[in-house]
Design a protein around this motif. Sequence first.
Motif, short mmCIF file in Angstrom:
data_model
loop_
_atom_site.label_atom_id
_atom_site.label_comp_id
_atom_site.label_asym_id
_atom_site.label_seq_id
_atom_site.Cartn_x
_atom_site.Cartn_y
_atom_site.Cartn_z
N ASP A 1 45.00 89.00 72.80
CA ASP A 1 44.10 88.93 71.65
C ASP A 1 42.78 89.59 71.97
O ASP A 1 41.79 89.45 71.25
CB ASP A 1 43.89 87.48 71.19
CG ASP A 1 43.28 86.60 72.27
OD1 ASP A 1 43.17 87.07 73.42
OD2 ASP A 1 42.92 85.45 71.97
N ASP B 1 46.55 90.01 69.23
CA ASP B 1 45.73 90.60 68.17
C ASP B 1 46.00 92.11 68.14
O ASP B 1 45.33 92.89 68.81
CB ASP B 1 44.24 90.33 68.40
CG ASP B 1 43.37 90.70 67.20
OD1 ASP B 1 43.85 91.48 66.35
OD2 ASP B 1 42.23 90.22 67.11
N ILE B 2 47.01 92.50 67.37
CA ILE B 2 47.38 93.92 67.25
C ILE B 2 46.26 94.70 66.59
O ILE B 2 46.01 95.85 66.93
CB ILE B 2 48.70 94.05 66.47
CG1 ILE B 2 49.85 93.40 67.26
CG2 ILE B 2 49.03 95.51 66.16
CD1 ILE B 2 51.15 93.30 66.50
N ASN B 3 45.59 94.08 65.65
CA ASN B 3 44.47 94.70 64.95
C ASN B 3 43.43 95.21 65.95
O ASN B 3 42.94 96.33 65.85
CB ASN B 3 43.85 93.67 63.99
CG ASN B 3 42.75 94.24 63.14
OD1 ASN B 3 42.96 95.19 62.39
ND2 ASN B 3 41.56 93.68 63.25
N GLN B 4 43.10 94.37 66.93
CA GLN B 4 42.11 94.71 67.95
C GLN B 4 42.57 95.91 68.78
O GLN B 4 41.80 96.81 69.10
CB GLN B 4 41.89 93.50 68.87
CG GLN B 4 40.90 93.71 69.99
CD GLN B 4 39.49 93.28 69.61
OE1 GLN B 4 39.18 93.19 68.43
NE2 GLN B 4 38.67 93.04 70.60
N LYS C 1 42.31 99.19 66.74
CA LYS C 1 40.90 99.62 66.60
C LYS C 1 40.40 100.23 67.90
O LYS C 1 39.69 101.24 67.89
CB LYS C 1 40.03 98.42 66.21
CG LYS C 1 40.17 97.98 64.76
CD LYS C 1 39.22 96.83 64.44
CE LYS C 1 39.31 96.45 62.97
NZ LYS C 1 38.42 95.29 62.65
N ASP D 1 52.26 87.90 65.56
CA ASP D 1 50.81 87.96 65.41
C ASP D 1 50.45 87.23 64.13
O ASP D 1 50.92 87.60 63.05
CB ASP D 1 50.35 89.42 65.36
CG ASP D 1 48.83 89.58 65.35
OD1 ASP D 1 48.14 88.62 64.97
OD2 ASP D 1 48.35 90.67 65.71
N ASN E 1 46.33 89.68 60.42
CA ASN E 1 46.76 90.79 59.55
C ASN E 1 46.39 92.12 60.21
O ASN E 1 45.21 92.45 60.32
CB ASN E 1 46.09 90.66 58.18
CG ASN E 1 46.65 91.66 57.18
OD1 ASN E 1 47.16 92.72 57.55
ND2 ASN E 1 46.54 91.35 55.90
N TYR E 2 47.40 92.84 60.66
CA TYR E 2 47.17 94.13 61.32
C TYR E 2 47.56 95.31 60.43
O TYR E 2 47.55 96.46 60.88
CB TYR E 2 47.97 94.19 62.63
CG TYR E 2 49.45 93.90 62.47
CD1 TYR E 2 50.34 94.91 62.11
CD2 TYR E 2 49.96 92.64 62.68
CE1 TYR E 2 51.69 94.66 61.95
CE2 TYR E 2 51.32 92.37 62.54
CZ TYR E 2 52.17 93.38 62.18
OH TYR E 2 53.51 93.13 62.03
N ALA F 1 44.85 98.04 59.77
CA ALA F 1 44.57 98.74 61.03
C ALA F 1 45.66 99.76 61.36
O ALA F 1 45.38 100.83 61.90
CB ALA F 1 44.41 97.73 62.17
#
Length: 289
Positions: free
Chosen positions: A127, A160-163, A166, A186, A189-190, A193
Amino acid sequence: METSELLKKVRQIEIKTRGLSNNIFAGQYHSAFKGRGMAFSEVREYQFGDDTRDIDWKVTARYVRPYVKVFEEERELTVMLLIDVSGSKDFGTVSQMKRDVTTEIAATLAFSAIQNNDKIGVIFFSDKIEKFIPPQKGRRHILYIIRELIDFRPDDRQTDINQALKYLTNAIKKRCTAFLLSDFIDHGNYHDALTIANRKHDIVAIQVYDRRETELPAVGLMKVRDAETGQERWIDSSSKRVREAYRTWWDKRQAEMNAAFQKSRIDAVSIRTEDDYVKALLALFDKRN
């Protein structure tokens, strides 16, 4: 893991995955993943049928007859591996854990990349960004990556795929091909991203999951533990209603994931731990040709 045991494991994976990339993936990888675009090569006299948009007006004015620019495809790629190292990867019920299968797939892709003279880098994420290995070439670099794939232990256990996406967008300035290897468990919400990252880069999603994650066995009362949060609870797996509810949850999650890939126009493949990942990767490559 002790140094001697680690080196032995690295060598085993190198022999297996380098052989796969040499004998199976060489042509498919080369044609499936293109370079950054077209690079200027030279100028030549205009010929009937040439695109007038390629006319080099400075050279044309100098020689008082039309000349066009000739472009060649840039073959060299930067390849990034985004590796999910969260707690849920330490799971497997058939022959291998998800982490082991991910390691082999990542190593095979890495050897395919250097065989094509591409740079290869890695982002390990949970994450948070656990480790960033900048893209380089060469066998020594690949062996370092394999060593990290085998022995790396994250600080955190959630996802945390979103992280990760990014970070990729900010860290790698030029367009690259990025393989996102995860089980995609996860709770965030990815989706947005993914879309943003795929506009700048070429994102390819590879889901690695275990058969037991798709359905519960009818074995009665059992304690289940979330590998990422550590939460535990008792469930009655002999209940048909409980098993059907779990299966519905899994199918819904998969549908949402695939919808996100489709919306973001991302090529993706799902691979079970017991499956032949070679066939799955070849099918993915063929889809891109």
